[in-house]
Design a protein around this motif. Sequence first.
Motif, PDB file in Angstrom:
ATOM      1  N   UNK A  61      24.058  59.016  54.607  1.00  0.00           N
ATOM      2  CA  UNK A  61      25.262  58.422  54.011  1.00  0.00           C
ATOM      3  C   UNK A  61      26.440  59.395  54.126  1.00  0.00           C
ATOM      4  N   UNK A  62      26.192  60.677  53.882  1.00  0.00           N
ATOM      5  CA  UNK A  62      27.246  61.672  54.000  1.00  0.00           C
ATOM      6  C   UNK A  62      27.812  61.745  55.407  1.00  0.00           C
ATOM      7  N   UNK A  63      26.949  61.662  56.421  1.00  0.00           N
ATOM      8  CA  UNK A  63      27.417  61.696  57.815  1.00  0.00           C
ATOM      9  C   UNK A  63      28.293  60.488  58.129  1.00  0.00           C
ATOM     10  N   UNK A  64      27.879  59.325  57.642  1.00  0.00           N
ATOM     11  CA  UNK A  64      28.662  58.111  57.875  1.00  0.00           C
ATOM     12  C   UNK A  64      30.040  58.212  57.225  1.00  0.00           C
ATOM     13  N   UNK A  65      30.088  58.657  55.972  1.00  0.00           N
ATOM     14  CA  UNK A  65      31.368  58.767  55.269  1.00  0.00           C
ATOM     15  C   UNK A  65      32.226  59.887  55.845  1.00  0.00           C
ATOM     16  N   UNK A  77      40.214  67.599  53.953  1.00  0.00           N
ATOM     17  CA  UNK A  77      39.150  67.148  53.056  1.00  0.00           C
ATOM     18  C   UNK A  77      37.771  67.348  53.691  1.00  0.00           C
ATOM     19  N   UNK A  78      37.642  66.995  54.969  1.00  0.00           N
ATOM     20  CA  UNK A  78      36.364  67.168  55.661  1.00  0.00           C
ATOM     21  C   UNK A  78      35.953  68.631  55.680  1.00  0.00           C
ATOM     22  N   UNK A  79      36.891  69.503  56.008  1.00  0.00           N
ATOM     23  CA  UNK A  79      36.567  70.924  56.098  1.00  0.00           C
ATOM     24  C   UNK A  79      36.247  71.512  54.726  1.00  0.00           C
ATOM     25  N   UNK A  80      36.983  71.096  53.697  1.00  0.00           N
ATOM     26  CA  UNK A  80      36.743  71.637  52.353  1.00  0.00           C
ATOM     27  C   UNK A  80      35.373  71.197  51.836  1.00  0.00           C
ATOM     28  N   UNK A  81      35.095  69.899  51.907  1.00  0.00           N
ATOM     29  CA  UNK A  81      33.808  69.414  51.392  1.00  0.00           C
ATOM     30  C   UNK A  81      32.648  69.952  52.228  1.00  0.00           C
ATOM     31  N   UNK A  82      32.805  69.944  53.551  1.00  0.00           N
ATOM     32  CA  UNK A  82      31.745  70.476  54.404  1.00  0.00           C
ATOM     33  C   UNK A  82      31.499  71.951  54.171  1.00  0.00           C
ATOM     34  N   UNK A 119      28.504  61.723  47.604  1.00  0.00           N
ATOM     35  CA  UNK A 119      29.267  61.210  46.467  1.00  0.00           C
ATOM     36  C   UNK A 119      30.718  61.662  46.520  1.00  0.00           C
ATOM     37  N   UNK A 120      30.952  62.914  46.940  1.00  0.00           N
ATOM     38  CA  UNK A 120      32.324  63.429  47.027  1.00  0.00           C
ATOM     39  C   UNK A 120      33.153  62.600  48.004  1.00  0.00           C
ATOM     40  N   UNK A 121      32.582  62.297  49.176  1.00  0.00           N
ATOM     41  CA  UNK A 121      33.304  61.470  50.144  1.00  0.00           C
ATOM     42  C   UNK A 121      33.457  60.037  49.641  1.00  0.00           C
ATOM     43  N   UNK A 122      32.415  59.495  48.995  1.00  0.00           N
ATOM     44  CA  UNK A 122      32.466  58.110  48.522  1.00  0.00           C
ATOM     45  C   UNK A 122      33.539  57.920  47.457  1.00  0.00           C
ATOM     46  N   UNK A 123      33.687  58.894  46.555  1.00  0.00           N
ATOM     47  CA  UNK A 123      34.706  58.798  45.500  1.00  0.00           C
ATOM     48  C   UNK A 123      36.096  58.761  46.104  1.00  0.00           C
ATOM     49  N   UNK A 129      36.586  51.638  50.839  1.00  0.00           N
ATOM     50  CA  UNK A 129      35.267  51.010  50.915  1.00  0.00           C
ATOM     51  C   UNK A 129      35.212  49.690  50.160  1.00  0.00           C
ATOM     52  N   UNK A 130      36.012  49.566  49.108  1.00  0.00           N
ATOM     53  CA  UNK A 130      35.995  48.355  48.289  1.00  0.00           C
ATOM     54  C   UNK A 130      37.036  47.320  48.718  1.00  0.00           C
ATOM     55  N   UNK A 131      37.838  47.647  49.741  1.00  0.00           N
ATOM     56  CA  UNK A 131      38.862  46.711  50.194  1.00  0.00           C
ATOM     57  C   UNK A 131      38.227  45.544  50.939  1.00  0.00           C
TER      58      UNK A 131
END
Length: 442
Positions: A61-65, A77-82, A119-123, A129-131
């Motif tokens: 799921x993390x890879x997909x997001x 954001x990608x670099x910080x979370x990764x 979860x970090x990416x999903x938030x 995602x909900x659109x």
Amino acid sequence: GIRLLVLLVSVAVIIFGMPVIASIFALLPFPEGKDIANTLRSPALLAHITPIGIYVFGSSVGSLLTAVCAALMRMRLVLIIGGLTQLAVLCLGFVVLQLGWGTNGMLWLFAIVSLLNAAAFAIWQAPLLLSRNATFKQPLLPLLKLGISAWLTNLVTGALLKQISIILLGIFAVSLVDIGYFNLSFQLADSANMLLVAGFGGVAGSALAAAFVGNNHERFARSWQALIKVETLLAAPGLVFCLFNASNIAHALYGSKFDAVGQLFTIFLFFNILVRIAGTTIHQVALYVVNKARLVVLGQWLGMVILVILGVILIPRFGPAGALIADGVAKAITGFMLLFFLLNDLPRRYPLELLGFTLRFMLALVLAALPSILWHPNDRYLLIVSGVLFMLLCALLLYLIKPLSEGDLEMLRGTNPTVAKYLRWFARNRDKGPGISLVRPK
């Protein structure tokens, strides 16, 4: 939706279906089937199967997001979370091992961190995602062709390369202890290699795709060059510091019982640095962008063949060190093959400029690391002091050598003026110029 459904079914099979799969293998008419069935029924495997299943779910799921986030050009954001994810695994992994929680503790750590990463990416992506009422329909055939190429590539890079090395070590009767040293050095070097650049490949793909709009090879080459420079700036200092302090780091983390890991760690770090500064990951996504995915598959599978040949030659003589050398040489050759496949799409001056930058930058890092030859801190706190000294020397030498060009500053001013403000001291010409963005203006 289909991908998530397949993922849920796969995770359910991993967690609950091992006994059923073992029974199927036990019915096969050859001895190997019974051996596989016994392995799948092993109490040790079944004791670890739950965190493994959770990790598969969280990381998938993390890879997909991450891919979605990178496609939206949210590079920071990608670099910080990764980067935070890799740092958490390194730091908490040390704590878990010190507490004596062993393999099961590490597996649960990987599982929990993978869920937190997803979860970090999903938030952050919740509004997207909900659109509803999306109007764009993706053509299926080109997507399937690219997906198959990516799967064949990931099959090599994500699973087969390391597994082939372990199989060859077993064939040539290398002891389980030495195979364990191989695994540990491989994981250490891989963690150091991904620190601060986790998820950068997805970001690079989005940036290169945006730059190649209208088949603009000049802008594409400029982005390709800039991305490799950024990746080198982020990853190379840590890798060089670890290279010159590999034995000290292994001793500080794992104690004297694992001192043999230090030498293996050094070998694998050397080749990781070579692969990283060669820009292998950027070449791969660049070939996808210019519609040469088949050449990526060809390069990766040829690299695997080279690994097998070198492994057969080197492992009987050098054991785990031979396996690491074979792996490193195969990856380096693969990287240069991918670059060769890409050269026709790059104006010649960009690879030459990149070579000059790499040589100047690596010269500064190597000079900054030279004190580590004389000073060998085994204490964790002294290692931190050594790291701070290394960074200070790096800053001084980069100021003197000035590896960046005015063109790099122009690009940075167009994408991140704050970073450009601080990096201007490391450029050969500090005159202000107009900003040039990597992304095509709207």
